[in-house]
Design a protein around this motif. Structure first.
Motif, PDB file in Angstrom:
ATOM      1  N   ARG A   1       0.848  -2.042  -7.525  1.00  0.00           N
ATOM      2  CA  ARG A   1       0.567  -3.367  -6.968  1.00  0.00           C
ATOM      3  C   ARG A   1       0.159  -4.363  -8.056  1.00  0.00           C
ATOM      4  NH1 ARG A   1      -3.228  -4.735  -1.725  1.00  0.00           N
ATOM      5  NH2 ARG A   1      -3.122  -6.976  -1.994  1.00  0.00           N
ATOM      6  N   ARG A   2       1.153  -4.790  -8.847  1.00  0.00           N
ATOM      7  CA  ARG A   2       0.942  -5.796  -9.889  1.00  0.00           C
ATOM      8  C   ARG A   2       2.306  -6.346 -10.288  1.00  0.00           C
ATOM      9  NH1 ARG A   2       2.832  -3.578 -14.470  1.00  0.00           N
ATOM     10  NH2 ARG A   2       2.869  -1.311 -14.607  1.00  0.00           N
ATOM     11  N   VAL A   3       2.325  -7.566 -10.798  1.00  0.00           N
ATOM     12  CA  VAL A   3       3.589  -8.131 -11.279  1.00  0.00           C
ATOM     13  C   VAL A   3       4.094  -7.243 -12.412  1.00  0.00           C
ATOM     14  CG1 VAL A   3       4.657 -10.111 -12.407  1.00  0.00           C
ATOM     15  CG2 VAL A   3       3.035 -10.473 -10.547  1.00  0.00           C
ATOM     16  N   GLY A   4       5.353  -6.836 -12.317  1.00  0.00           N
ATOM     17  CA  GLY A   4       5.942  -5.922 -13.282  1.00  0.00           C
ATOM     18  C   GLY A   4       5.846  -4.475 -12.849  1.00  0.00           C
ATOM     19  N   GLY A   5       5.063  -4.214 -11.787  1.00  0.00           N
ATOM     20  CA  GLY A   5       4.886  -2.849 -11.292  1.00  0.00           C
ATOM     21  C   GLY A   5       6.135  -2.331 -10.595  1.00  0.00           C
ATOM     22  N   ALA A   6       6.388  -1.038 -10.770  1.00  0.00           N
ATOM     23  CA  ALA A   6       7.543  -0.398 -10.137  1.00  0.00           C
ATOM     24  C   ALA A   6       7.194   0.013  -8.716  1.00  0.00           C
ATOM     25  CB  ALA A   6       7.967   0.827 -10.939  1.00  0.00           C
ATOM     26  N   PHE A   7       8.232   0.139  -7.869  1.00  0.00           N
ATOM     27  CA  PHE A   7       8.039   0.694  -6.531  1.00  0.00           C
ATOM     28  C   PHE A   7       9.234   1.549  -6.154  1.00  0.00           C
ATOM     29  CE2 PHE A   7      10.349  -3.212  -5.614  1.00  0.00           C
ATOM     30  CZ  PHE A   7      11.265  -2.801  -4.659  1.00  0.00           C
ATOM     31  N   THR A   8       8.980   2.497  -5.262  1.00  0.00           N
ATOM     32  CA  THR A   8      10.044   3.270  -4.629  1.00  0.00           C
ATOM     33  C   THR A   8       9.732   3.320  -3.139  1.00  0.00           C
ATOM     34  OG1 THR A   8       8.944   5.416  -4.846  1.00  0.00           O
ATOM     35  CG2 THR A   8      10.391   4.748  -6.663  1.00  0.00           C
TER      36      THR A   8
ATOM     37  N   ALA B   1       6.655   6.653  -0.538  1.00  0.00           N
ATOM     38  CA  ALA B   1       6.643   5.392  -1.275  1.00  0.00           C
ATOM     39  C   ALA B   1       5.623   5.452  -2.399  1.00  0.00           C
ATOM     40  CB  ALA B   1       6.291   4.230  -0.335  1.00  0.00           C
ATOM     41  N   THR B   2       5.942   4.791  -3.492  1.00  0.00           N
ATOM     42  CA  THR B   2       4.981   4.558  -4.570  1.00  0.00           C
ATOM     43  C   THR B   2       5.073   3.079  -4.899  1.00  0.00           C
ATOM     44  OG1 THR B   2       6.603   5.029  -6.298  1.00  0.00           O
ATOM     45  CG2 THR B   2       5.251   6.871  -5.554  1.00  0.00           C
TER      46      THR B   2
ATOM     47  N   ASP C   1       0.840  -1.197   0.000  1.00  0.00           N
ATOM     48  CA  ASP C   1       0.000   0.000   0.000  1.00  0.00           C
ATOM     49  C   ASP C   1       0.880   1.254   0.000  1.00  0.00           C
ATOM     50  OD1 ASP C   1      -1.403   2.252   1.671  1.00  0.00           O
ATOM     51  OD2 ASP C   1      -3.023   0.979   0.907  1.00  0.00           O
ATOM     52  N   SER C   2       0.802   2.038  -1.072  1.00  0.00           N
ATOM     53  CA  SER C   2       1.647   3.240  -1.194  1.00  0.00           C
ATOM     54  C   SER C   2       1.455   4.198  -0.030  1.00  0.00           C
ATOM     55  CB  SER C   2       1.340   3.980  -2.503  1.00  0.00           C
ATOM     56  OG  SER C   2       1.705   3.220  -3.623  1.00  0.00           O
ATOM     57  N   ASN C   3       0.210   4.419   0.400  1.00  0.00           N
ATOM     58  CA  ASN C   3      -0.043   5.388   1.472  1.00  0.00           C
ATOM     59  C   ASN C   3       0.555   4.943   2.799  1.00  0.00           C
ATOM     60  OD1 ASN C   3      -1.432   7.177  -0.204  1.00  0.00           O
ATOM     61  ND2 ASN C   3      -3.378   6.113   0.138  1.00  0.00           N
ATOM     62  N   ARG C   4       0.291   3.704   3.188  1.00  0.00           N
ATOM     63  CA  ARG C   4       0.829   3.233   4.468  1.00  0.00           C
ATOM     64  C   ARG C   4       2.347   3.096   4.420  1.00  0.00           C
ATOM     65  NH1 ARG C   4      -3.159  -1.563   6.167  1.00  0.00           N
ATOM     66  NH2 ARG C   4      -3.205  -1.874   3.910  1.00  0.00           N
TER      67      ARG C   4
END
Length: 145
Positions: free
Chosen positions: A50-57, A46-47, A35-38
Protein backbone atom coordinates in the motif's frame (compact mmCIF):
# COMPACT_ATOMS: atom_id res chain seq x y z
CA UNK A 1 -28.07 1.87 -15.59
CA UNK A 2 -25.25 2.48 -17.98
CA UNK A 3 -23.28 -0.16 -19.77
CA UNK A 4 -19.53 0.18 -20.04
CA UNK A 5 -18.64 2.71 -22.67
CA UNK A 6 -17.87 1.19 -26.05
CA UNK A 7 -15.05 3.67 -26.29
CA UNK A 8 -11.92 2.74 -28.15
CA UNK A 9 -8.40 3.37 -26.96
CA UNK A 10 -5.23 2.68 -28.95
CA UNK A 11 -5.64 0.28 -31.87
CA UNK A 12 -6.76 -3.12 -30.59
CA UNK A 13 -7.55 -1.88 -27.10
CA UNK A 14 -10.71 -0.82 -25.29
CA UNK A 15 -11.78 1.35 -22.37
CA UNK A 16 -13.97 0.26 -19.47
CA UNK A 17 -15.84 3.10 -17.80
CA UNK A 18 -18.59 2.44 -15.24
CA UNK A 19 -19.83 3.24 -11.74
CA UNK A 20 -20.67 1.03 -8.77
CA UNK A 21 -22.37 2.00 -5.49
CA UNK A 22 -21.57 0.70 -2.02
CA UNK A 23 -23.19 1.19 1.41
CA UNK A 24 -20.05 2.47 3.12
CA UNK A 25 -17.86 5.56 3.30
CA UNK A 26 -15.22 6.36 0.67
CA UNK A 27 -12.52 5.98 3.37
CA UNK A 28 -13.73 2.50 4.33
CA UNK A 29 -13.97 1.29 0.72
CA UNK A 30 -10.54 2.76 -0.07
CA UNK A 31 -9.02 0.93 2.91
CA UNK A 32 -10.70 -2.35 1.91
CA UNK A 33 -9.47 -2.15 -1.70
CA UNK A 34 -5.89 -1.75 -0.48
CA UNK A 35 -5.97 -4.40 2.27
CA UNK A 36 -4.19 -7.66 1.38
CA UNK A 37 -6.18 -9.75 3.88
CA UNK A 38 -9.64 -8.56 2.86
CA UNK A 39 -8.81 -8.62 -0.86
CA UNK A 40 -7.47 -12.17 -0.41
CA UNK A 41 -10.90 -13.11 0.91
CA UNK A 42 -12.49 -11.50 -2.17
CA UNK A 43 -10.09 -12.83 -4.83
CA UNK A 44 -8.77 -16.05 -3.32
CA UNK A 45 -5.29 -14.62 -2.85
CA UNK A 46 -3.96 -11.05 -2.87
CA UNK A 47 -0.83 -9.15 -1.90
CA UNK A 48 -0.86 -5.36 -1.88
CA UNK A 49 2.04 -3.05 -1.02
CA UNK A 50 0.00 0.00 0.00
CA UNK A 51 2.27 2.76 -1.35
CA UNK A 52 2.91 4.50 -4.65
CA UNK A 53 5.20 2.17 -6.60
CA UNK A 54 4.03 -0.82 -4.55
CA UNK A 55 3.29 -4.09 -6.32
CA UNK A 56 0.00 -5.97 -6.07
CA UNK A 57 -1.40 -9.33 -7.10
CA UNK A 58 -5.03 -10.47 -7.15
CA UNK A 59 -6.59 -13.88 -7.81
CA UNK A 60 -3.38 -15.65 -6.68
CA UNK A 61 -1.31 -13.88 -9.34
CA UNK A 62 -3.74 -13.98 -12.29
CA UNK A 63 -3.79 -10.16 -12.06
CA UNK A 64 -0.61 -8.20 -11.27
CA UNK A 65 0.51 -4.61 -11.30
CA UNK A 66 1.74 -1.53 -9.47
CA UNK A 67 0.06 1.28 -7.58
CA UNK A 68 0.94 4.49 -9.43
CA UNK A 69 -1.30 6.97 -7.61
CA UNK A 70 -2.98 7.10 -4.21
CA UNK A 71 -5.17 9.84 -2.70
CA UNK A 72 -6.54 8.74 0.68
CA UNK A 73 -10.24 7.95 0.43
CA UNK A 74 -10.50 9.46 -3.05
CA UNK A 75 -8.46 7.76 -5.78
CA UNK A 76 -6.46 4.64 -6.59
CA UNK A 77 -4.47 4.45 -9.84
CA UNK A 78 -2.86 1.20 -10.99
CA UNK A 79 -0.79 -0.22 -13.82
CA UNK A 80 -2.80 -3.45 -14.16
CA UNK A 81 -2.47 -6.60 -16.23
CA UNK A 82 -3.69 -10.15 -16.59
CA UNK A 83 -0.65 -12.42 -16.20
CA UNK A 84 -1.60 -13.98 -19.56
CA UNK A 85 -0.87 -10.71 -21.41
CA UNK A 86 2.47 -10.36 -23.21
CA UNK A 87 5.33 -9.12 -21.02
CA UNK A 88 5.26 -5.37 -20.55
CA UNK A 89 1.61 -4.94 -21.58
CA UNK A 90 -0.36 -3.02 -18.94
CA UNK A 91 -3.67 -1.22 -18.77
CA UNK A 92 -4.26 1.79 -16.51
CA UNK A 93 -7.01 1.55 -13.88
CA UNK A 94 -8.32 4.64 -12.13
CA UNK A 95 -10.83 4.20 -9.30
CA UNK A 96 -12.37 7.42 -8.02
CA UNK A 97 -14.47 7.31 -4.84
CA UNK A 98 -17.03 9.92 -3.81
CA UNK A 99 -19.75 10.14 -1.17
CA UNK A 100 -23.21 10.56 -2.67
CA UNK A 101 -26.59 10.22 -0.94
CA UNK A 102 -25.17 8.23 1.98
CA UNK A 103 -23.34 5.79 -0.29
CA UNK A 104 -19.97 5.65 -1.97
CA UNK A 105 -19.91 5.84 -5.73
CA UNK A 106 -16.84 4.20 -7.23
CA UNK A 107 -16.09 5.19 -10.81
CA UNK A 108 -13.75 2.79 -12.55
CA UNK A 109 -12.00 3.71 -15.78
CA UNK A 110 -9.60 1.21 -17.30
CA UNK A 111 -7.74 2.14 -20.48
CA UNK A 112 -5.53 0.01 -22.70
CA UNK A 113 -7.44 -3.27 -22.25
CA UNK A 114 -6.75 -5.60 -25.19
CA UNK A 115 -10.06 -5.95 -27.07
CA UNK A 116 -10.13 -9.72 -26.63
CA UNK A 117 -10.03 -9.32 -22.81
CA UNK A 118 -12.53 -6.47 -22.41
CA UNK A 119 -15.45 -8.72 -21.42
CA UNK A 120 -13.26 -10.77 -19.05
CA UNK A 121 -11.89 -7.64 -17.38
CA UNK A 122 -15.34 -6.06 -16.95
CA UNK A 123 -16.87 -9.26 -15.57
CA UNK A 124 -13.91 -9.65 -13.24
CA UNK A 125 -14.42 -6.18 -11.76
CA UNK A 126 -18.23 -6.29 -11.60
CA UNK A 127 -18.86 -9.86 -10.41
CA UNK A 128 -15.61 -11.22 -9.02
CA UNK A 129 -14.47 -8.11 -7.16
CA UNK A 130 -17.25 -5.58 -6.58
CA UNK A 131 -20.08 -8.14 -6.34
CA UNK A 132 -18.10 -10.25 -3.88
CA UNK A 133 -17.16 -7.17 -1.80
CA UNK A 134 -20.87 -6.31 -1.45
CA UNK A 135 -21.78 -9.82 -0.31
CA UNK A 136 -18.76 -10.63 1.88
CA UNK A 137 -18.67 -7.32 3.72
CA UNK A 138 -22.40 -6.48 3.67
CA UNK A 139 -21.89 -3.30 1.69
CA UNK A 140 -25.16 -3.44 -0.22
CA UNK A 141 -25.58 -0.81 -2.84
CA UNK A 142 -26.71 -1.74 -6.28
CA UNK A 143 -24.54 -2.62 -9.24
CA UNK A 144 -25.12 -0.44 -12.31
CA UNK A 145 -25.61 -3.15 -14.91
Amino acid sequence: ASAAAAESDAAGTSVLDFEERFETSPDELYALLLDSNRMSMVTGGATIERRVGGAFTLFSGAVTGFLTGLEDGRRIVQRWRFSSWPAGVYSVVTMELAARSGQTVLRLRQTGVPDEDKARAEAGWRQNIFGRIRVMFGLGGMPNF
